[in-house]
Design a protein around this motif. Structure first.
Motif, PDB file in Angstrom:
ATOM      1  N   LYS A 165      18.250   5.065 -57.394  1.00 55.96           N
ATOM      2  CA  LYS A 165      17.025   5.385 -56.661  1.00 55.96           C
ATOM      3  C   LYS A 165      15.799   4.967 -57.456  1.00 55.96           C
ATOM      4  O   LYS A 165      15.817   4.881 -58.683  1.00 55.96           O
ATOM      5  CB  LYS A 165      16.948   6.879 -56.337  1.00 55.96           C
ATOM      6  CG  LYS A 165      16.630   7.781 -57.517  1.00 55.96           C
ATOM      7  CD  LYS A 165      16.409   9.228 -57.044  1.00 55.96           C
ATOM      8  CE  LYS A 165      16.056  10.137 -58.232  1.00 55.96           C
ATOM      9  NZ  LYS A 165      15.810  11.529 -57.792  1.00 55.96           N
ATOM     10  N   ASN A 166      14.717   4.687 -56.703  1.00 51.62           N
ATOM     11  CA  ASN A 166      13.385   4.537 -57.262  1.00 51.62           C
ATOM     12  C   ASN A 166      12.574   5.764 -56.850  1.00 51.62           C
ATOM     13  O   ASN A 166      12.805   6.339 -55.783  1.00 51.62           O
ATOM     14  CB  ASN A 166      12.699   3.277 -56.744  1.00 51.62           C
ATOM     15  CG  ASN A 166      13.452   2.010 -57.120  1.00 51.62           C
ATOM     16  OD1 ASN A 166      14.123   1.954 -58.156  1.00 51.62           O
ATOM     17  ND2 ASN A 166      13.356   0.994 -56.284  1.00 51.62           N
ATOM     18  N   GLU A 167      11.619   6.148 -57.695  1.00 52.70           N
ATOM     19  CA  GLU A 167      10.885   7.377 -57.405  1.00 52.70           C
ATOM     20  C   GLU A 167       9.476   7.315 -57.972  1.00 52.70           C
ATOM     21  O   GLU A 167       9.258   6.767 -59.056  1.00 52.70           O
ATOM     22  CB  GLU A 167      11.631   8.587 -57.987  1.00 52.70           C
ATOM     23  CG  GLU A 167      10.969   9.923 -57.705  1.00 52.70           C
ATOM     24  CD  GLU A 167      11.756  11.083 -58.307  1.00 52.70           C
ATOM     25  OE1 GLU A 167      12.010  12.078 -57.610  1.00 52.70           O
ATOM     26  OE2 GLU A 167      12.117  10.998 -59.501  1.00 52.70           O
ATOM     27  N   LEU A 168       8.539   7.897 -57.241  1.00 49.50           N
ATOM     28  CA  LEU A 168       7.192   8.151 -57.733  1.00 49.50           C
ATOM     29  C   LEU A 168       6.967   9.658 -57.652  1.00 49.50           C
ATOM     30  O   LEU A 168       7.039  10.237 -56.572  1.00 49.50           O
ATOM     31  CB  LEU A 168       6.141   7.415 -56.897  1.00 49.50           C
ATOM     32  CG  LEU A 168       6.063   5.898 -57.064  1.00 49.50           C
ATOM     33  CD1 LEU A 168       5.062   5.324 -56.059  1.00 49.50           C
ATOM     34  CD2 LEU A 168       5.636   5.541 -58.491  1.00 49.50           C
ATOM     35  N   GLU A 169       6.713  10.278 -58.797  1.00 52.08           N
ATOM     36  CA  GLU A 169       6.568  11.729 -58.846  1.00 52.08           C
ATOM     37  C   GLU A 169       5.215  12.102 -59.449  1.00 52.08           C
ATOM     38  O   GLU A 169       4.783  11.514 -60.446  1.00 52.08           O
ATOM     39  CB  GLU A 169       7.690  12.339 -59.692  1.00 52.08           C
ATOM     40  CG  GLU A 169       7.603  13.846 -59.849  1.00 52.08           C
ATOM     41  CD  GLU A 169       8.696  14.415 -60.737  1.00 52.08           C
ATOM     42  OE1 GLU A 169       8.378  15.206 -61.643  1.00 52.08           O
ATOM     43  OE2 GLU A 169       9.879  14.051 -60.518  1.00 52.08           O
ATOM     44  N   ALA A 170       4.559  13.081 -58.853  1.00 54.35           N
ATOM     45  CA  ALA A 170       3.301  13.604 -59.374  1.00 54.35           C
ATOM     46  C   ALA A 170       3.385  15.120 -59.445  1.00 54.35           C
ATOM     47  O   ALA A 170       4.062  15.748 -58.620  1.00 54.35           O
ATOM     48  CB  ALA A 170       2.132  13.178 -58.494  1.00 54.35           C
ATOM     49  N   ARG A 171       2.721  15.706 -60.442  1.00 57.51           N
ATOM     50  CA  ARG A 171       2.720  17.157 -60.611  1.00 57.51           C
ATOM     51  C   ARG A 171       1.315  17.654 -60.946  1.00 57.51           C
ATOM     52  O   ARG A 171       0.563  16.987 -61.667  1.00 57.51           O
ATOM     53  CB  ARG A 171       3.652  17.593 -61.755  1.00 57.51           C
ATOM     54  CG  ARG A 171       5.107  17.254 -61.564  1.00 57.51           C
ATOM     55  CD  ARG A 171       5.958  17.878 -62.657  1.00 57.51           C
ATOM     56  NE  ARG A 171       7.366  17.500 -62.519  1.00 57.51           N
ATOM     57  CZ  ARG A 171       8.391  18.291 -62.803  1.00 57.51           C
ATOM     58  NH1 ARG A 171       8.179  19.520 -63.269  1.00 57.51           N
ATOM     59  NH2 ARG A 171       9.636  17.887 -62.657  1.00 57.51           N
ATOM     60  N   LEU A 172       1.025  18.824 -60.443  1.00 51.95           N
ATOM     61  CA  LEU A 172      -0.101  19.611 -60.912  1.00 51.95           C
ATOM     62  C   LEU A 172       0.455  20.655 -61.859  1.00 51.95           C
ATOM     63  O   LEU A 172       1.312  21.457 -61.473  1.00 51.95           O
ATOM     64  CB  LEU A 172      -0.821  20.282 -59.739  1.00 51.95           C
ATOM     65  CG  LEU A 172      -1.933  21.281 -60.111  1.00 51.95           C
ATOM     66  CD1 LEU A 172      -3.092  20.569 -60.801  1.00 51.95           C
ATOM     67  CD2 LEU A 172      -2.414  22.040 -58.876  1.00 51.95           C
ATOM     68  N   LEU A 173      -0.019  20.645 -63.113  1.00 50.78           N
ATOM     69  CA  LEU A 173       0.489  21.542 -64.140  1.00 50.78           C
ATOM     70  C   LEU A 173      -0.503  22.679 -64.366  1.00 50.78           C
ATOM     71  O   LEU A 173      -1.702  22.434 -64.564  1.00 50.78           O
ATOM     72  CB  LEU A 173       0.702  20.787 -65.461  1.00 50.78           C
ATOM     73  CG  LEU A 173       1.465  19.458 -65.404  1.00 50.78           C
ATOM     74  CD1 LEU A 173       1.633  18.884 -66.803  1.00 50.78           C
ATOM     75  CD2 LEU A 173       2.810  19.626 -64.723  1.00 50.78           C
ATOM     76  N   LEU A 174       0.016  23.909 -64.355  1.00 47.75           N
ATOM     77  CA  LEU A 174      -0.807  25.095 -64.569  1.00 47.75           C
ATOM     78  C   LEU A 174      -0.153  25.958 -65.643  1.00 47.75           C
ATOM     79  O   LEU A 174       1.072  26.122 -65.649  1.00 47.75           O
ATOM     80  CB  LEU A 174      -0.950  25.897 -63.280  1.00 47.75           C
ATOM     81  CG  LEU A 174      -1.546  25.156 -62.074  1.00 47.75           C
ATOM     82  CD1 LEU A 174      -1.412  25.999 -60.817  1.00 47.75           C
ATOM     83  CD2 LEU A 174      -3.005  24.802 -62.332  1.00 47.75           C
ATOM     84  N   GLN A 175      -0.986  26.518 -66.535  1.00 46.35           N
ATOM     85  CA  GLN A 175      -0.440  27.345 -67.612  1.00 46.35           C
ATOM     86  C   GLN A 175      -1.492  28.330 -68.101  1.00 46.35           C
ATOM     87  O   GLN A 175      -2.664  27.978 -68.263  1.00 46.35           O
ATOM     88  CB  GLN A 175       0.014  26.464 -68.787  1.00 46.35           C
ATOM     89  CG  GLN A 175       0.587  27.237 -69.964  1.00 46.35           C
ATOM     90  CD  GLN A 175       1.021  26.315 -71.092  1.00 46.35           C
ATOM     91  OE1 GLN A 175       1.261  25.127 -70.882  1.00 46.35           O
ATOM     92  NE2 GLN A 175       1.124  26.855 -72.298  1.00 46.35           N
ATOM     93  N   SER A 176      -1.065  29.559 -68.351  1.00 47.53           N
ATOM     94  CA  SER A 176      -1.916  30.569 -68.978  1.00 47.53           C
ATOM     95  C   SER A 176      -1.128  31.247 -70.091  1.00 47.53           C
ATOM     96  O   SER A 176       0.049  31.557 -69.926  1.00 47.53           O
ATOM     97  CB  SER A 176      -2.382  31.620 -67.960  1.00 47.53           C
ATOM     98  OG  SER A 176      -3.315  31.071 -67.053  1.00 47.53           O
TER      99      SER A 176
END
Length: 309
Positions: A165-176
């Protein structure tokens, strides 16, 4: 299975030898407290780290199902807030009579199926395959730092080119971080477009929307323990169109970090209540979702720096 391709044993041996070869210097190791959740603990500017991941997805509706994924990674801090990385990905799949849904198996009580088992495979026979999948690139930009801000925010982008497979992945990262950084709360919003490659069936579009949340607490010097969950959604077209399944996974994690190295072990269990709809109904049975998913998912990661602070 093609004997020239690596088995899971060879994949593990290769990973260990690669780690030993690369372990040429010592420094403060980075943190990787969660199994599947990305945090904002990035490499400092000019620092390079090696990380090895091994994931096992195990047990489907019946029979046997074992799918291993190996990811060998180099991370580099371009600035204190911008990190890039490259991955070498490999896999091993061993499945046999792992499906029970009549939509997939017809009149047979069980059959062999699911991703990455190709649709062209004879469902009455076992399926085994392994090999080098391909490579991935990764970029993480930290907008705010959870050490100095109430909420850390970051952006993640990863393109993958592979055999299956080919893939394009994006994430919003949140941390406290709380209690002098003893308690870490983290979450990722994950969006991905995938192009699955099946011999004889062409390329199949899919997309995914995941919400990952977790907590990790330092209960002893160098030791963290916690829990993480995945709320998963699959779609049969690009850009989150035509939902085919949804499922929930939850489980514990354990993390150890010393000056020179770290490791993380984690387990996710698929809760009952998963559903399939539209084109994905054959991927469900026993109130759980299948294709590339299992009842149990295990993750083991370790890493060490290759440069000195």
């Amino acid at each position: 299975m093609n004997p020239s391709k690596p088995s899971i044993g060879k994949l593990i041996v290769f990973s260990v030898l690669l780690a030993i070869t690369l372990h040429i210097s010592l420094a403060q190791a980075g943190e990787g407290a969660f199994g599947w959740i990305y945090t904002l603990d990035l490499q400092p500017k000019g620092e390079l780290e090696f990380e090895q991941r091994l994931q096992l997805t195990k047990q489907q509706a019946a029979g046997s199902y074992n799918a291993w994924v190996s990811r060998s990674e180099l991370e580099y801090g371009v600035t204190n807030d911008f990190q890039v990385a490259g991955y070498l990905n490999a896999y091993y799949v061993n499945a046999n009579q792992n499906y029970t849904n009549p939509e997939a198996c017809g009149d047979s009580p069980t059959c062999t199926g699911g991703q990455p088992v190709p649709a062209s495979h004879n469902p009455a026979t076992p399926y085994r395959r392994s090999g080098v999948e391909g490579g991935s690139l990764e970029a993480i930009y930290r907008i705010t730092n959870p050490v100095t801000s109430p909420v850390g925010v970051g952006l993640y982008f990863e393109p993958t080119i592979g055999v299956n497979k080919n893939e394009l992945e994006a994430r919003l990262l949140l941390q406290s971080n709380f209690i002098d950084d003893k308690l870490i709360l983290a979450g990722n919003v994950v969006v991905a477009n995938e192009q699955l490659k099946f011999v004889g069936n062409g390329n199949v579009p899919e997309s995914m929307l995941d919400f990952l949340v977790g907590a990790s607490y330092r209960f002893a010097p160098k030791w963290f323990g916690g829990v993480e969950a995945r709320f998963h959604n699959d779609y049969s077209a690009y850009n989150l169109q035509n939902q085919t399944q949804k499922a929930t996974f939850v489980g514990p994690n354990l993390h150890y970090a010393s000056k020179d190295w770290w490791f993380t072990a984690a387990w996710r269990y698929q809760l009952k209540g998963g559903t399939c709809m539209g084109d994905g109904t054959a991927e469900c049975s026993n109130a759980r979702v299948w294709d590339s998913h299992g009842v149990n998912e295990f993750m083991f990661k370790f890493g060490f720096p290759l440069t000195k602070l």
